[in-house]
Design a protein around this motif. Sequence first.
Motif, mmCIF file in Angstrom:
data_model
loop_
_atom_site.group_PDB
_atom_site.id
_atom_site.type_symbol
_atom_site.label_atom_id
_atom_site.label_comp_id
_atom_site.label_asym_id
_atom_site.label_seq_id
_atom_site.Cartn_x
_atom_site.Cartn_y
_atom_site.Cartn_z
ATOM 1 N N LEU A 113 70.988 -1.250 23.249
ATOM 2 C CA LEU A 113 71.002 -0.432 20.878
ATOM 3 C C LEU A 113 70.946 -2.213 20.439
ATOM 4 N N ALA A 114 72.381 -3.990 20.881
ATOM 5 C CA ALA A 114 72.614 -4.652 20.722
ATOM 6 C C ALA A 114 71.260 -5.212 20.499
ATOM 7 N N GLN A 115 70.007 -5.256 21.553
ATOM 8 C CA GLN A 115 68.835 -5.467 21.431
ATOM 9 C C GLN A 115 67.674 -5.577 20.680
ATOM 10 N N SER A 116 67.714 -4.510 19.549
ATOM 11 C CA SER A 116 66.649 -3.625 18.804
ATOM 12 C C SER A 116 66.703 -5.166 17.372
ATOM 13 N N SER A 117 65.571 -5.193 17.169
ATOM 14 C CA SER A 117 65.114 -6.612 16.134
ATOM 15 C C SER A 117 65.178 -5.711 15.179
ATOM 16 N N PHE A 118 65.602 -4.837 15.184
ATOM 17 C CA PHE A 118 65.866 -4.324 13.073
ATOM 18 C C PHE A 118 67.218 -4.845 12.920
ATOM 19 N N ALA A 119 68.008 -5.494 12.379
ATOM 20 C CA ALA A 119 69.198 -6.054 12.382
ATOM 21 C C ALA A 119 70.168 -5.419 11.799
ATOM 22 N N MET A 120 70.728 -4.036 11.049
ATOM 23 C CA MET A 120 71.448 -3.516 10.967
ATOM 24 C C MET A 120 71.541 -2.674 12.080
ATOM 25 N N ASN A 121 70.317 -2.222 12.781
ATOM 26 C CA ASN A 121 71.608 -1.719 14.656
ATOM 27 C C ASN A 121 71.871 -2.362 15.133
ATOM 28 N N SER A 122 70.894 -3.634 15.315
ATOM 29 C CA SER A 122 71.578 -5.262 16.239
ATOM 30 C C SER A 122 73.055 -5.192 15.884
ATOM 31 N N TYR A 123 73.441 -5.528 14.541
ATOM 32 C CA TYR A 123 74.679 -5.762 14.658
ATOM 33 C C TYR A 123 75.758 -4.794 14.225
ATOM 34 N N MET A 124 75.591 -3.396 14.277
ATOM 35 C CA MET A 124 75.874 -2.741 14.379
ATOM 36 C C MET A 124 76.487 -2.296 16.288
ATOM 37 N N ALA A 125 75.623 -2.066 16.919
ATOM 38 C CA ALA A 125 75.685 -2.424 17.634
ATOM 39 C C ALA A 125 76.784 -3.169 18.765
ATOM 40 N N SER A 126 76.574 -4.592 18.514
ATOM 41 C CA SER A 126 76.852 -5.732 18.744
ATOM 42 C C SER A 126 78.568 -5.797 18.820
ATOM 43 N N LEU A 127 79.194 -5.136 17.040
ATOM 44 C CA LEU A 127 80.460 -5.425 17.109
ATOM 45 C C LEU A 127 81.086 -4.169 17.698
ATOM 46 N N THR A 128 80.247 -2.611 17.419
ATOM 47 C CA THR A 128 81.038 -1.726 18.370
ATOM 48 C C THR A 128 81.486 -1.855 20.184
ATOM 49 N N ALA A 129 80.097 -2.416 20.762
ATOM 50 C CA ALA A 129 80.765 -2.977 21.943
ATOM 51 C C ALA A 129 81.843 -4.302 22.084
ATOM 52 N N ILE A 130 82.301 -4.897 20.712
ATOM 53 C CA ILE A 130 83.092 -5.767 20.744
ATOM 54 C C ILE A 130 84.377 -4.759 20.918
ATOM 55 N N ALA A 131 84.479 -4.041 19.325
ATOM 56 C CA ALA A 131 85.731 -3.440 19.193
ATOM 57 C C ALA A 131 85.917 -2.798 20.335
ATOM 58 N N ILE A 132 85.533 -2.150 20.975
ATOM 59 C CA ILE A 132 85.345 -1.106 22.472
ATOM 60 C C ILE A 132 85.627 -2.237 23.601
ATOM 61 N N VAL A 133 85.240 -2.845 23.348
ATOM 62 C CA VAL A 133 86.261 -3.993 24.918
ATOM 63 C C VAL A 133 87.522 -4.557 24.810
ATOM 64 N N LEU A 134 87.766 -4.802 23.234
ATOM 65 C CA LEU A 134 88.579 -5.400 22.562
ATOM 66 C C LEU A 134 89.807 -4.362 22.442
ATOM 67 N N ALA A 135 89.433 -2.504 22.827
ATOM 68 C CA ALA A 135 90.626 -1.571 22.792
ATOM 69 C C ALA A 135 91.021 -1.296 24.024
ATOM 70 N N MET A 136 90.613 -1.770 25.037
ATOM 71 C CA MET A 136 90.596 -1.257 26.567
ATOM 72 C C MET A 136 91.638 -2.573 26.454
ATOM 73 N N VAL A 137 91.487 -3.897 26.067
ATOM 74 C CA VAL A 137 92.126 -4.987 26.626
ATOM 75 C C VAL A 137 93.578 -5.001 25.955
ATOM 76 N N THR A 138 93.711 -4.638 25.085
ATOM 77 C CA THR A 138 95.140 -4.287 23.917
ATOM 78 C C THR A 138 95.702 -2.849 24.937
ATOM 79 N N ASP A 139 94.633 -1.557 25.687
ATOM 80 C CA ASP A 139 95.866 -0.824 25.421
ATOM 81 C C ASP A 139 96.299 -1.265 28.100
ATOM 82 N N PHE A 140 95.723 -2.032 27.649
ATOM 83 C CA PHE A 140 95.976 -2.153 29.583
ATOM 84 C C PHE A 140 97.044 -4.058 29.039
ATOM 85 N N LEU A 141 96.828 -4.508 27.851
ATOM 86 C CA LEU A 141 97.884 -5.808 28.295
ATOM 87 C C LEU A 141 99.399 -6.416 26.659
#
Length: 321
Positions: free
Chosen positions: A187-215
Amino acid sequence: MPTGLVGSEMCIRDRSSTHVVATLENLSSRDMREIAQRGEKWLDENLQLSAMGIGPAIMFAYISDRNINSMLMGTSVAVVIISLILIFALRSFRIGFLSLVPNLIPAAMAFGLWGLFKGEVNVAVSMVSGMTLGIVVDDTVHFLSKYLRARRENNLSAREAVQYAFTHVGLAITVTTIILVAGFLVLAQSSFAMNSYMASLTAIAIVLAMVTDFLLLPALLLWLDRTDDWNPDEGEAMELKPAAATAGMILLGGALMFSALPAAAQDDAARGLEIATEADRRDTGFGDQEADLTMILRNRHGEESTRAMRSRTMEVDGDGD
């Protein structure tokens, strides 16, 4: 005045009001609101004119500010309430209170990175904290429940309980994170900025959630049970009174935060309604138009020919506009 428009198009029928269109570069919502407020103040102080900034850009500038503040405040309150529920569900005040850390940090770190590299938070991006909260809490609950099971049912030490939790939920959390991140990156590849920004930040937050739970979460659990003489079943009775007192304070704080939400949003809501009402009042539909034109034709010998023209467009009453 823009090409092709006449004076009657800039005034209402009784000529009591007019409007000025300002074309600006791409601005943030805060800058848009500031420009509108400065313009209203200048017209009032220098020309004694009562003016109001209207239009979709101004209206959405106020809506965006209200939505962002409400979403972030609501997410913070939700995290506190979830921690209260975990205190009773896991039967441990210390573990429930500790869950605040891994539940809050991923979103905070994600917005910090986003501000560092992008520096812009729109309506879609503000929704990320609420969207990812369920995923973050789910990972934390799975890890904590397995940790407490190992401590209570298997009588394992803190270090062994952490290993037990990694063995039973580590792979599941990793696979879930990979699948979700892969989906949001599409979804982050969307040319619509609102969708792209939302998907990119969501992916970052999910990765950081796993890093937080594991470390971070295992380190906090080992630090919490560093003496290794805490009995998860027997210790809760001694903690009941402090837990109840702290829970009451958290509930009181949450109630105060909820009561502050309508007051904080009231001004923006009233301002947005005022702008929309004023825009509707000024939209009086199509009116009579009259234009006087003079055409001067000049040939290469300098001879001129003048044509005078008058254009009239008359409105018909009761035609619906």
